[in-house]
Enzyme design. Structure first.
Site, PDB file in Angstrom:
ATOM      1  N   ALA A  27     -45.477  18.090 -14.202  1.00 56.52           N
ATOM      2  CA  ALA A  27     -45.965  17.401 -14.573  1.00 56.52           C
ATOM      3  C   ALA A  27     -47.089  16.233 -14.095  1.00 56.52           C
ATOM      4  O   ALA A  27     -47.831  15.722 -15.058  1.00 56.52           O
ATOM      5  CB  ALA A  27     -45.064  15.644 -14.404  1.00 56.52           C
TER       6      ALA A  27
ATOM      7  N   GLN B 171     -34.661   8.487 -16.981  1.00 59.41           N
ATOM      8  CA  GLN B 171     -32.839   8.767 -16.144  1.00 59.41           C
ATOM      9  C   GLN B 171     -33.369   8.779 -14.738  1.00 59.41           C
ATOM     10  O   GLN B 171     -31.578   8.846 -14.248  1.00 59.41           O
ATOM     11  CB  GLN B 171     -32.817  10.082 -16.401  1.00 59.41           C
ATOM     12  CG  GLN B 171     -32.563  10.546 -18.289  1.00 59.41           C
ATOM     13  CD  GLN B 171     -32.941  11.897 -19.068  1.00 59.41           C
ATOM     14  OE1 GLN B 171     -31.590  12.183 -18.643  1.00 59.41           O
ATOM     15  NE2 GLN B 171     -33.361  12.477 -18.865  1.00 59.41           N
ATOM     16  N   ASN B 172     -34.363   8.227 -13.974  1.00 62.78           N
ATOM     17  CA  ASN B 172     -33.950   8.333 -12.741  1.00 62.78           C
ATOM     18  C   ASN B 172     -33.822   7.499 -12.453  1.00 62.78           C
ATOM     19  O   ASN B 172     -33.613   5.818 -12.992  1.00 62.78           O
ATOM     20  CB  ASN B 172     -35.433   8.727 -12.179  1.00 62.78           C
ATOM     21  CG  ASN B 172     -36.767   9.847 -12.993  1.00 62.78           C
ATOM     22  OD1 ASN B 172     -35.495  11.045 -13.022  1.00 62.78           O
ATOM     23  ND2 ASN B 172     -37.251  10.137 -13.120  1.00 62.78           N
TER      24      ASN B 172
ATOM     25  N   HIS C 132     -30.067   4.879 -16.383  1.00 65.62           N
ATOM     26  CA  HIS C 132     -29.191   5.854 -15.792  1.00 65.62           C
ATOM     27  C   HIS C 132     -29.153   4.221 -14.201  1.00 65.62           C
ATOM     28  O   HIS C 132     -28.165   4.856 -13.153  1.00 65.62           O
ATOM     29  CB  HIS C 132     -29.213   6.692 -15.001  1.00 65.62           C
ATOM     30  CG  HIS C 132     -28.849   7.406 -16.387  1.00 65.62           C
ATOM     31  ND1 HIS C 132     -29.317   8.688 -15.975  1.00 65.62           N
ATOM     32  CD2 HIS C 132     -27.927   7.492 -17.730  1.00 65.62           C
ATOM     33  CE1 HIS C 132     -28.700   9.662 -17.316  1.00 65.62           C
ATOM     34  NE2 HIS C 132     -27.941   8.447 -18.193  1.00 65.62           N
TER      35      HIS C 132
ATOM     36  N   GLY D 269     -40.093  16.275 -17.269  1.00 66.26           N
ATOM     37  CA  GLY D 269     -39.221  16.124 -16.523  1.00 66.26           C
ATOM     38  C   GLY D 269     -37.577  16.220 -16.783  1.00 66.26           C
ATOM     39  O   GLY D 269     -37.260  15.654 -15.672  1.00 66.26           O
ATOM     40  N   THR D 270     -37.229  16.490 -17.931  1.00 65.24           N
ATOM     41  CA  THR D 270     -35.486  16.211 -18.038  1.00 65.24           C
ATOM     42  C   THR D 270     -35.181  17.838 -18.503  1.00 65.24           C
ATOM     43  O   THR D 270     -35.953  18.664 -19.076  1.00 65.24           O
ATOM     44  CB  THR D 270     -35.701  15.045 -18.588  1.00 65.24           C
ATOM     45  OG1 THR D 270     -33.767  15.081 -18.846  1.00 65.24           O
ATOM     46  CG2 THR D 270     -35.639  14.948 -20.025  1.00 65.24           C
TER      47      THR D 270
ATOM     48  N   CYS E 229     -17.698 -12.339  -4.963  1.00 67.53           N
ATOM     49  CA  CYS E 229     -16.314 -12.764  -5.318  1.00 67.53           C
ATOM     50  C   CYS E 229     -15.904 -12.155  -3.744  1.00 67.53           C
ATOM     51  O   CYS E 229     -14.695 -12.227  -3.734  1.00 67.53           O
ATOM     52  CB  CYS E 229     -15.737 -12.081  -6.249  1.00 67.53           C
ATOM     53  SG  CYS E 229     -16.053  -9.696  -5.748  1.00 67.53           S
TER      54      CYS E 229
ATOM     55  N   ARG F 109     -30.542   8.831  -0.367  1.00 66.98           N
ATOM     56  CA  ARG F 109     -31.154   8.454  -1.494  1.00 66.98           C
ATOM     57  C   ARG F 109     -32.499   7.635  -2.275  1.00 66.98           C
ATOM     58  O   ARG F 109     -33.210   8.075  -2.279  1.00 66.98           O
ATOM     59  CB  ARG F 109     -30.443   8.893  -3.332  1.00 66.98           C
ATOM     60  CG  ARG F 109     -30.312  10.702  -3.131  1.00 66.98           C
ATOM     61  CD  ARG F 109     -29.453  10.590  -4.860  1.00 66.98           C
ATOM     62  NE  ARG F 109     -30.584  10.686  -5.857  1.00 66.98           N
ATOM     63  CZ  ARG F 109     -29.626  11.029  -6.803  1.00 66.98           C
ATOM     64  NH1 ARG F 109     -28.354  10.419  -6.896  1.00 66.98           N
ATOM     65  NH2 ARG F 109     -30.350  10.432  -7.552  1.00 66.98           N
TER      66      ARG F 109
ATOM     67  N   CYS G 134     -16.721  -7.988  -9.177  1.00 68.63           N
ATOM     68  CA  CYS G 134     -16.121  -9.335 -10.625  1.00 68.63           C
ATOM     69  C   CYS G 134     -17.206  -8.940 -11.511  1.00 68.63           C
ATOM     70  O   CYS G 134     -18.189  -9.463 -12.238  1.00 68.63           O
ATOM     71  CB  CYS G 134     -16.805 -10.258  -9.495  1.00 68.63           C
ATOM     72  SG  CYS G 134     -18.159 -10.082  -8.714  1.00 68.63           S
TER      73      CYS G 134
HETATM   74  N1  APR Z   1     -42.636  19.194 -12.721  1.00 69.93           N
HETATM   75  C1  APR Z   1     -42.272  19.075 -14.678  1.00 69.93           C
HETATM   76  N2  APR Z   1     -41.273  19.428 -14.556  1.00 69.93           N
HETATM   77  C2  APR Z   1     -40.084  19.516 -13.637  1.00 69.93           C
HETATM   78  C3  APR Z   1     -40.736  19.461 -12.533  1.00 69.93           C
HETATM   79  C4  APR Z   1     -41.967  18.966 -12.398  1.00 69.93           C
HETATM   80  N3  APR Z   1     -43.297  19.582 -11.226  1.00 69.93           N
HETATM   81  N4  APR Z   1     -40.196  20.229 -11.264  1.00 69.93           N
HETATM   82  C5  APR Z   1     -39.121  19.643 -12.387  1.00 69.93           C
HETATM   83  N5  APR Z   1     -39.065  19.937 -13.592  1.00 69.93           N
HETATM   84  C6  APR Z   1     -37.718  20.132 -14.776  1.00 69.93           C
HETATM   85  C7  APR Z   1     -36.726  20.994 -14.741  1.00 69.93           C
HETATM   86  O1  APR Z   1     -37.877  22.337 -15.089  1.00 69.93           O
HETATM   87  C8  APR Z   1     -36.175  20.370 -15.624  1.00 69.93           C
HETATM   88  O2  APR Z   1     -35.811  21.090 -16.313  1.00 69.93           O
HETATM   89  O3  APR Z   1     -37.247  18.695 -14.181  1.00 69.93           O
HETATM   90  C9  APR Z   1     -36.034  18.937 -14.869  1.00 69.93           C
HETATM   91  C10 APR Z   1     -34.923  17.831 -14.293  1.00 69.93           C
HETATM   92  O4  APR Z   1     -33.923  18.525 -14.565  1.00 69.93           O
HETATM   93  P1  APR Z   1     -32.318  18.404 -13.910  1.00 69.93           P
HETATM   94  O5  APR Z   1     -32.887  17.965 -12.494  1.00 69.93           O
HETATM   95  O6  APR Z   1     -30.720  18.547 -14.833  1.00 69.93           O
HETATM   96  O7  APR Z   1     -32.771  16.851 -14.020  1.00 69.93           O
HETATM   97  P2  APR Z   1     -32.242  15.522 -15.238  1.00 69.93           P
HETATM   98  O8  APR Z   1     -33.289  15.946 -16.913  1.00 69.93           O
HETATM   99  O9  APR Z   1     -33.231  14.356 -14.831  1.00 69.93           O
HETATM  100  O10 APR Z   1     -31.031  15.189 -15.415  1.00 69.93           O
HETATM  101  C11 APR Z   1     -30.624  14.185 -16.368  1.00 69.93           C
HETATM  102  O11 APR Z   1     -28.493  14.343 -14.956  1.00 69.93           O
HETATM  103  O12 APR Z   1     -26.963  14.076 -12.786  1.00 69.93           O
HETATM  104  C12 APR Z   1     -28.011  13.346 -14.587  1.00 69.93           C
HETATM  105  O13 APR Z   1     -27.576  11.085 -13.522  1.00 69.93           O
HETATM  106  C13 APR Z   1     -28.255  12.493 -12.951  1.00 69.93           C
HETATM  107  O14 APR Z   1     -30.356  11.169 -14.657  1.00 69.93           O
HETATM  108  C14 APR Z   1     -29.482  12.713 -14.511  1.00 69.93           C
HETATM  109  C15 APR Z   1     -29.277  13.399 -15.718  1.00 69.93           C
END
Ligand code: APR
Length: 229
Positions: A215, A87-88, A105, A171-172, A135, A55, A116
């Site tokens: 996005a 969260q990224n 995160h 985007g979450t 350590c 990654r 340590c």
């Molecule tokens: N533009 C906007 N949104 C998008 C795009 C895009 N091009 N592509 C995907 N998405 C949206 C999806 O519809 C989804 O709702 O982004 C979101 C991604 O969701 P997840 O894959 O669940 O990612 P995230 O919300 O960041 O996850 C949260 O979960 O596993 C843990 O620690 C990890 O930080 C992460 C947390």
């Protein structure tokens, strides 16, 4: 206007980085229990280091997209009125010019000693044999927050949510707390709430407004509105 922005994997999707819960996402291809928990790391540290090495390599090869650039522009134009929480664990916000960025995160580019607590910049490739720089203990880990661990800077984030006028999630999926509950904290403090996402997330109904789309389209358009352009 004080704005808190929360980003998730979706803001980096158009830069070519994997999301987690979309079709074909990381948790569709891997068992998160093996790769994103302290127990998984204890079971097979080499497997986990390799997952995060891949990654990290992908993040280095990726480029910020117009959504990252627009948020950096907003931050530059609005100074300390904008709190950017992600969260990224990639560095695309920073490479687009955002500063500061609250990585709740953690980050692929940090290393942490589980023994340590020492932190240092992660090498491109983390190896089991690389002991802790302080350590000397074996199997240092990526400085990322796994399931069951406490996210970073929650006090700072809560304070920003308590006094913000606008909370925007980009985007979450809204699948993981405490980030998924930030919209409730913002609303309870009287802020307006906006979701910018490819499709409505799990908490969509908690937002005043939702815009669906990529996005790299939604975020620059929204930033232009905020900047009155
Ligand atoms: N533009 C906007 N949104 C998008 C795009 C895009 N091009 N592509 C995907 N998405 C949206 C999806 O519809 C989804 O709702 O982004 C979101 C991604 O969701 P997840 O894959 O669940 O990612 P995230 O919300 O960041 O996850 C949260 O979960 O596993 C843990 O620690 C990890 O930080 C992460 C947390």
């Amino acid at each position: 206007m004080r704005i808190v922005i929360l980003t998730g994997a979706g803001i980096s999707a158009e830069s070519g980085l994997d999301t987690f819960r979309d079709a074909g996402g990381l948790w569709a291809r891997h068992d998160l229990a093996d790769l994103a928990t302290p127990e998984g790391f204890a079971r097979d540290p080499a497997l986990v280091l390799d997952f995060y090495n891949q990654r990290r390599r992908a993040a280095c090869a990726a480029k910020p997209n117009p959504a990252h650039a627009a948020l950096a522009r907003l931050q530059k134009d609005n100074g300390d009125q904008v709190t950017l929480v992600t969260q990224n664990i990639d560095d695309l916000h920073e490479r687009a010019g955002s500063d500061p960025v609250i990585h709740m995160h953690g980050s692929l580019f940090g290393a942490l000693c589980g023994a340590c607590g020492h932190r240092w910049p992660a090498p491109k490739v983390m190896r089991l044999a690389d002991g802790c720089q302080a350590c000397g203990a074996g199997s240092p880990r990526p400085d990322v927050v796994w399931f069951g661990e406490m996210p970073h800077q929650l006090d700072r984030i809560s304070a920003a949510l308590a006094r913000c006028d606008l909370f925007v999630a980009v985007g979450t999926s809204g699948a993981v707390y405490p980030a998924a509950g930030f919209v409730d904290l913002a609303r309870d403090s009287g802020a307006e709430t906006l979701e910018l996402n490819l499709e409505p997330g799990d908490r969509a109904s908690a937002f005043d407004t939702g815009r669906a789309g990529p996005a790299s389209d939604l975020v620059p358009a929204w930033v232009d509105e905020v900047l009155g352009r």
